[in-house]
Design a protein around this motif. Structure first.
Motif, PDB file in Angstrom:
ATOM      1  N   TRP A   1       0.818  -1.215   0.000  1.00 21.18           N
ATOM      2  CA  TRP A   1       0.000   0.000   0.000  1.00 21.18           C
ATOM      3  C   TRP A   1       0.853   1.267   0.000  1.00 21.18           C
ATOM      4  O   TRP A   1       0.393   2.323  -0.433  1.00 21.18           O
ATOM      5  CB  TRP A   1      -0.913   0.016   1.220  1.00 21.18           C
ATOM      6  CG  TRP A   1      -2.168  -0.753   1.019  1.00 21.18           C
ATOM      7  CD1 TRP A   1      -2.342  -2.091   1.174  1.00 21.18           C
ATOM      8  CD2 TRP A   1      -3.427  -0.224   0.610  1.00 21.18           C
ATOM      9  NE1 TRP A   1      -3.630  -2.430   0.900  1.00 21.18           N
ATOM     10  CE2 TRP A   1      -4.323  -1.301   0.548  1.00 21.18           C
ATOM     11  CE3 TRP A   1      -3.879   1.052   0.288  1.00 21.18           C
ATOM     12  CZ2 TRP A   1      -5.646  -1.145   0.180  1.00 21.18           C
ATOM     13  CZ3 TRP A   1      -5.187   1.198  -0.076  1.00 21.18           C
ATOM     14  CH2 TRP A   1      -6.057   0.112  -0.128  1.00 21.18           C
TER      15      TRP A   1
ATOM     16  N   ARG B   1       3.605   2.269  -1.659  1.00 14.65           N
ATOM     17  CA  ARG B   1       4.027   2.873  -2.932  1.00 14.65           C
ATOM     18  C   ARG B   1       2.930   3.722  -3.584  1.00 14.65           C
ATOM     19  O   ARG B   1       3.173   4.893  -3.901  1.00 14.65           O
ATOM     20  CB  ARG B   1       4.533   1.792  -3.883  1.00 14.65           C
ATOM     21  CG  ARG B   1       5.042   2.401  -5.189  1.00 14.65           C
ATOM     22  CD  ARG B   1       5.777   1.414  -6.063  1.00 14.65           C
ATOM     23  NE  ARG B   1       7.072   1.126  -5.465  1.00 14.65           N
ATOM     24  CZ  ARG B   1       7.501  -0.097  -5.170  1.00 14.65           C
ATOM     25  NH1 ARG B   1       6.760  -1.134  -5.438  1.00 14.65           N
ATOM     26  NH2 ARG B   1       8.678  -0.282  -4.633  1.00 14.65           N
ATOM     27  N   PRO B   2       1.696   3.218  -3.779  1.00 12.82           N
ATOM     28  CA  PRO B   2       0.682   4.063  -4.433  1.00 12.82           C
ATOM     29  C   PRO B   2       0.241   5.246  -3.564  1.00 12.82           C
ATOM     30  O   PRO B   2      -0.010   6.335  -4.085  1.00 12.82           O
ATOM     31  CB  PRO B   2      -0.474   3.111  -4.712  1.00 12.82           C
ATOM     32  CG  PRO B   2      -0.247   1.911  -3.881  1.00 12.82           C
ATOM     33  CD  PRO B   2       1.220   1.841  -3.605  1.00 12.82           C
TER      34      PRO B   2
ATOM     35  N   ARG C   1       3.021   7.811  -3.774  1.00 13.47           N
ATOM     36  CA  ARG C   1       3.007   8.474  -5.087  1.00 13.47           C
ATOM     37  C   ARG C   1       1.920   9.547  -5.131  1.00 13.47           C
ATOM     38  O   ARG C   1       2.151  10.674  -5.579  1.00 13.47           O
ATOM     39  CB  ARG C   1       2.780   7.436  -6.189  1.00 13.47           C
ATOM     40  CG  ARG C   1       2.992   7.980  -7.570  1.00 13.47           C
ATOM     41  CD  ARG C   1       2.807   6.940  -8.679  1.00 13.47           C
ATOM     42  NE  ARG C   1       3.449   5.668  -8.396  1.00 13.47           N
ATOM     43  CZ  ARG C   1       2.783   4.510  -8.236  1.00 13.47           C
ATOM     44  NH1 ARG C   1       1.476   4.473  -8.357  1.00 13.47           N
ATOM     45  NH2 ARG C   1       3.428   3.392  -7.988  1.00 13.47           N
ATOM     46  N   LYS C   2       0.740   9.192  -4.627  1.00  9.61           N
ATOM     47  CA  LYS C   2      -0.375  10.143  -4.643  1.00  9.61           C
ATOM     48  C   LYS C   2      -0.101  11.331  -3.706  1.00  9.61           C
ATOM     49  O   LYS C   2      -0.375  12.484  -4.047  1.00  9.61           O
ATOM     50  CB  LYS C   2      -1.667   9.444  -4.228  1.00  9.61           C
ATOM     51  CG  LYS C   2      -2.881  10.334  -4.327  1.00  9.61           C
ATOM     52  CD  LYS C   2      -4.135   9.549  -4.103  1.00  9.61           C
ATOM     53  CE  LYS C   2      -4.567   9.071  -5.459  1.00  9.61           C
ATOM     54  NZ  LYS C   2      -5.941   8.631  -5.525  1.00  9.61           N
TER      55      LYS C   2
END
Length: 141
Positions: free
Chosen positions: A52, A54-55, A58-59
């Motif tokens: 969880w 990494r995304p 990124r966001k």
């Protein structure tokens, strides 16, 4: 600190940051960044947190970079952070209800110092994250 106690402390801190981040997604505060911090701590122990992280990271970083692209965005962000701090002060000071207040005195600034301190803490954290975002993502001259 013994290994077991360090693990428990890490789990408690990680989950508190995740919960604070989730709450700050709808309340005032840097929700995505607190969520990233909590997932970073929990990723030391759990594979699902690593997946969880990494995304969400990124966001969060994309939002932070977008938020400091223009002087107008920075001004609004800094004003919002300062507004949170200034809004929290009356809750801590607890002045008496003004004459124009239509409700009972007990409904004037409910929550007391805990509400005020959380507003101030949110404003300070937001200011720190704005400063970090400016240093990391703001294009140079």
């Amino acid at each position: 600190m013994p290994r077991g106690a360090a693990r428990v402390l890490g789990l408690v801190v990680g989950w508190l940051l995740v919960l604070a981040g989730l709450a700050a997604l709808v309340l005032p505060g840097p929700g995505l960044l607190a969520l990233v911090a909590g997932l970073t701590v929990l990723a030391q122990q759990y594979a699902w947190a690593r997946r969880w992280l990494r995304p969400v990271k990124r966001k969060a970083f994309a939002a932070a970079a977008q938020g400091v692209q223009s002087t107008r965005n920075i001004t609004f962000s800094v004003s919002g952070a300062l507004g949170l701090v200034l809004l929290g002060v009356p809750w801590i000071v607890q002045p008496p209800a003004p004459g124009w207040w239509p409700l009972a005195e007990r409904w004037w600034l409910p929550g007391g110092w805990s509400a005020g301190s959380s507003l101030i803490l949110s404003g300070v954290l937001a200011g720190a994250f704005i400063g970090y975002s400016i240093r990391r993502f703001r294009p140079g001259p």
